[in-house]
Each structure stands twice: as structure tokens, then as C-alpha cells.
Design a protein around this motif. Sequence first.
Motif, mmCIF file in Angstrom:
data_model
loop_
_atom_site.group_PDB
_atom_site.id
_atom_site.type_symbol
_atom_site.label_atom_id
_atom_site.label_comp_id
_atom_site.label_asym_id
_atom_site.label_seq_id
_atom_site.Cartn_x
_atom_site.Cartn_y
_atom_site.Cartn_z
ATOM 1 N N ARG A 125 35.150 68.175 3.936
ATOM 2 C CA ARG A 125 35.423 69.440 4.617
ATOM 3 C C ARG A 125 34.157 70.241 4.904
ATOM 4 O O ARG A 125 34.149 71.094 5.786
ATOM 5 C CB ARG A 125 36.368 70.283 3.773
ATOM 6 N N SER A 126 33.107 69.994 4.155
ATOM 7 C CA SER A 126 31.885 70.780 4.341
ATOM 8 C C SER A 126 31.257 70.561 5.710
ATOM 9 O O SER A 126 30.526 71.424 6.191
ATOM 10 C CB SER A 126 30.878 70.488 3.229
ATOM 11 N N LEU A 127 31.543 69.440 6.357
ATOM 12 C CA LEU A 127 31.036 69.234 7.718
ATOM 13 C C LEU A 127 31.588 70.299 8.660
ATOM 14 O O LEU A 127 30.876 70.792 9.534
ATOM 15 C CB LEU A 127 31.402 67.837 8.227
ATOM 16 N N SER A 128 32.824 70.704 8.469
ATOM 17 C CA SER A 128 33.437 71.701 9.341
ATOM 18 C C SER A 128 32.912 73.106 9.098
ATOM 19 O O SER A 128 33.120 73.998 9.922
ATOM 20 C CB SER A 128 34.954 71.687 9.147
ATOM 21 N N VAL A 129 32.224 73.319 7.993
ATOM 22 C CA VAL A 129 31.652 74.634 7.712
ATOM 23 C C VAL A 129 30.523 74.941 8.698
ATOM 24 O O VAL A 129 30.346 76.085 9.109
ATOM 25 C CB VAL A 129 31.159 74.722 6.249
ATOM 26 N N LEU A 130 29.787 73.926 9.101
ATOM 27 C CA LEU A 130 28.649 74.147 10.006
ATOM 28 C C LEU A 130 29.065 74.791 11.324
ATOM 29 O O LEU A 130 28.540 75.851 11.683
ATOM 30 C CB LEU A 130 27.902 72.837 10.236
ATOM 31 N N PRO A 131 29.999 74.218 12.083
ATOM 32 C CA PRO A 131 30.386 74.894 13.332
ATOM 33 C C PRO A 131 31.137 76.195 13.090
ATOM 34 O O PRO A 131 31.078 77.110 13.913
ATOM 35 C CB PRO A 131 31.261 73.873 14.053
ATOM 36 N N SER A 132 31.824 76.302 11.963
ATOM 37 C CA SER A 132 32.532 77.544 11.667
ATOM 38 C C SER A 132 31.564 78.706 11.470
ATOM 39 O O SER A 132 31.768 79.797 12.004
ATOM 40 C CB SER A 132 33.389 77.362 10.414
ATOM 41 N N VAL A 133 30.496 78.475 10.727
ATOM 42 C CA VAL A 133 29.485 79.521 10.519
ATOM 43 C C VAL A 133 28.695 79.752 11.808
ATOM 44 O O VAL A 133 28.359 80.893 12.138
ATOM 45 C CB VAL A 133 28.568 79.164 9.331
ATOM 46 N N ALA A 134 28.437 78.699 12.552
ATOM 47 C CA ALA A 134 27.760 78.867 13.841
ATOM 48 C C ALA A 134 28.606 79.723 14.776
ATOM 49 O O ALA A 134 28.074 80.519 15.557
ATOM 50 C CB ALA A 134 27.471 77.506 14.473
ATOM 51 N N GLY A 135 29.928 79.604 14.677
ATOM 52 C CA GLY A 135 30.819 80.428 15.480
ATOM 53 C C GLY A 135 30.687 81.910 15.171
ATOM 54 O O GLY A 135 30.831 82.754 16.053
ATOM 55 N N VAL A 136 30.401 82.233 13.915
ATOM 56 C CA VAL A 136 30.182 83.636 13.538
ATOM 57 C C VAL A 136 28.942 84.169 14.260
ATOM 58 O O VAL A 136 28.954 85.276 14.807
ATOM 59 C CB VAL A 136 30.032 83.767 12.004
ATOM 60 N N VAL A 137 27.896 83.378 14.296
ATOM 61 C CA VAL A 137 26.657 83.798 14.965
ATOM 62 C C VAL A 137 26.867 83.898 16.471
ATOM 63 O O VAL A 137 26.408 84.853 17.109
ATOM 64 C CB VAL A 137 25.495 82.840 14.622
ATOM 65 N N VAL A 138 27.578 82.938 17.044
ATOM 66 C CA VAL A 138 27.853 82.970 18.487
ATOM 67 C C VAL A 138 28.709 84.188 18.834
ATOM 68 O O VAL A 138 28.486 84.834 19.861
ATOM 69 C CB VAL A 138 28.512 81.653 18.952
#
Length: 127
Positions: free
Chosen positions: A85-98
Motif C-alpha cells: 500500500r505504501s506505493l499509493s502514498v506517493l501519488p496521494s501526497v503528490a496530489g496534496v502538493v498539486v
Amino acid sequence: MSGVAPSHPERHPLIPLLVIVAVAIALRFLLIGREGLWLDEAASWFMASGDLQRALKAEPTNPPLYYTMLFFWISWLGPGEAAMRSLSVLPSVAGVVVTWLIGRRLISVQAGLIAAGYQAISTFHIY
């Protein structure tokens, strides 16, 4: 008065943004391995846990990029639920920045920070 101008988010938005990103990361990792695999996660694990050929082939309805990335991710971190599941954390956190970038661009820095903060704590985006 000390002669130092007060710090406003308009002047230094990176400090509040870093706090928001840290909260987003913490909330996404807090209970990441608590539940067992869901059906779609089990299917992803099956596609990525075999050999690379299975990950590249994937299935007709899903392109193989996610399965290929997951194949290398779990070969590096292990096949556990939290690691997968930690792979999905990367785009999720990137979405916060975007979200912050879009809000800053369209409205204001403060609006971008509010939107990013909301996305960081949104249960929809966490789960």
C-alpha cells in the motif's frame, strides 16, 4: 516591536505546506497495515507478485504500468500489506502538493493551503 515583519503565508508558503505534507504522510502511514487486503488489492498483489512477465502482461482492462511498478516495489520492500500500500502514498501526497499549486495559481496562496490541508486530512484520500 522587534522590527521584524510578521511571517505571512503569502510570503513563506513553503513552511505551512511542509507541515501539511507531513500531516498527509503521517495520516496515510498511520494505519496502513491494519486491515487485510481488499479484493482489488489482492488482485494487484497477484499480478505483481509473480514474475515480471505476468506484471507486464496484466489484463486487457488495465494497463501494465501500475503492476510493473508494484512488482519492483514489493520486490524491494517485501510483499506485506503495508509495503504494497505504501506505493499509493506517493501519488496521494503528490496530489496534496498539486492541489496547493492549483489553488495558489487560481485563487491565492492561502486558498491553496486550505485546499491542500483539506485534502491532507480527507478520509476519502487517505483510504
